[in-house]
Scaffold this active site. Structure first.
Site, PDB file in Angstrom:
ATOM      1  N   GLU A 190     -28.189  54.024  68.582  1.00  0.00           N
ATOM      2  CA  GLU A 190     -28.216  55.490  68.640  1.00  0.00           C
ATOM      3  C   GLU A 190     -26.876  56.038  69.141  1.00  0.00           C
ATOM      4  OE1 GLU A 190     -31.522  56.673  71.055  1.00  0.00           O
ATOM      5  OE2 GLU A 190     -32.983  55.639  69.815  1.00  0.00           O
ATOM      6  N   HIS A 207     -34.980  60.538  68.629  1.00  0.00           N
ATOM      7  CA  HIS A 207     -35.369  60.123  69.990  1.00  0.00           C
ATOM      8  C   HIS A 207     -35.798  61.331  70.832  1.00  0.00           C
ATOM      9  CE1 HIS A 207     -34.620  56.771  73.183  1.00  0.00           C
ATOM     10  NE2 HIS A 207     -35.719  57.462  73.445  1.00  0.00           N
ATOM     11  N   ARG A 239     -38.211  51.504  71.786  1.00  0.00           N
ATOM     12  CA  ARG A 239     -36.775  51.255  71.766  1.00  0.00           C
ATOM     13  C   ARG A 239     -36.422  50.633  70.421  1.00  0.00           C
ATOM     14  NH1 ARG A 239     -36.562  54.317  75.344  1.00  0.00           N
ATOM     15  NH2 ARG A 239     -35.722  54.019  77.452  1.00  0.00           N
TER      16      ARG A 239
END
Length: 316
Positions: free
Chosen positions: A259, A277, A230
């Site tokens: 993000e 991601h 993360r």
């Protein structure tokens, strides 16, 4: 009456037929606007929610879903799910522990190879009709440190130890007595002892900015940071400063703090390799992730224990 599942994720759409084939009615709401509309319009019928860690589910949303009984989180993180609210309302929470571990571990090693060996730069130079040969470090025999030795961390360690003959150290909340790897009592100690620092720990308040300027200084000018966990685990400004000043050699990033927004300085640095991601997004991993959701829902609605429960705090 079929069970009604509110689906807040968009990354598993190609596999949602696996839920529909089990008789579930799906309500797709992948955007904030559609999410709010779906809860307002269908809240009285929804008894399950499918989400992921950064999207989560908040207390006010749970309160607007009076029939909600189970929240299924895809992936290993559940940082934005209000676990206290779920506990207070008697809602079960599950997560995707291990379902995409192989895919994420593969991607972690790909990022490490790319940034250490300078693959993107070499590829770009050839496309410019150049033939630039730069001596880059090797991976074999180096020291890897892993923050978080869950399913993903263990899969990375296996690849590094058996595929590249690396020595492995790790840090987690508790040491793993059955692990063959060396435990470090702090992230700072871990960073100072390794060449490559892998982040494979969940997000959330407990790990927020766990990797800060001190840790990056300890990693050193020949060290590399890889984050497939993360973005919140790393202090982004400290990372940019360390990369710019040469305090670490490079970084491979699949996740970011805000993000999908990525800070412009990261885009201009030549010692960073980035992906959007996607570490857990192989077809095999997504199918396994959705199958785990199906299995958890089947067990729950049959009155059996779910396969991958998230421990909840005591009701307040």
């Amino acid at each position: 009456m079929p069970h009604v599942v509110l689906v807040l994720v968009e990354s598993v759409n190609d596999y949602l037929h696996m839920l529909e084939n089990q008789g579930y009615e799906l309500i797709l709401a992948p955007t904030p606007a559609s999410r709010a509309e779906a809860i307002a319009r269908h809240g009285a019928r929804i008894d399950a929610v499918l989400t992921r860690g950064p999207l989560g589910l908040q207390a006010d949303e749970m309160a607007a879903l009076p029939l909600l009984r189970i929240i299924c989180v895809i992936g290993a993180g559940f940082e934005q799910v209000d676990l206290q609210a779920a506990s207070n309302q008697g809602i079960t929470v599950t997560f995707g522990a291990g379902a995409n571990a192989s895919s994420v571990a593969d991607h972690a090693m790909a990022l490490l190879l790319s940034v250490v060996r300078g693959i993107p730069q070499a590829d770009a130079s050839i496309r410019r009709n150049e033939w630039v040969k730069v001596r880059q470090p090797s991976l074999s025999g180096k020291r890897m440190g892993i923050i978080g030795l869950g399913a993903i961390g263990a899969a990375i360690a296996k690849r590094a130890a058996h595929g590249f003959d690396m020595s492995i150290r790790y840090h987690s909340r508790q040491p793993h007595p059955d692990s063959p790897y060396t435990y470090c009592a702090s992230v700072l100690e871990l960073a100072a002892a390794v060449d490559f620092l892998m982040i494979a720990t969940p997000g959330g308040s407990a790990t927020h900015h766990l990797v800060n300027a001190r840790v990056l200084d300890a990693l050193g000018s020949e060290g590399y940071l890889i984050n497939i966990a993360r973005g919140s685990v790393v202090d982004t400004q400290a990372l940019i400063s360390a990369l710019t000043a040469g305090k670490i050699a490079g970084a491979g990033l699949d996740v970011f703090e805000d993000e999908p927004r990525v800070p412009d300085p990261l885009k201009t640095l030549g010692n960073v390799v980035m992906t959007p991601h996607v570490a857990g997004q192989s077809p095999d991993a997504v199918e396994a992730t959705v199958q785990l959701v199906v299995d958890n829902l089947r067990a729950f609605f049959a009155g059996k224990p779910v396969l991958t429960p998230v421990p909840l705090p005591h009701p307040a």
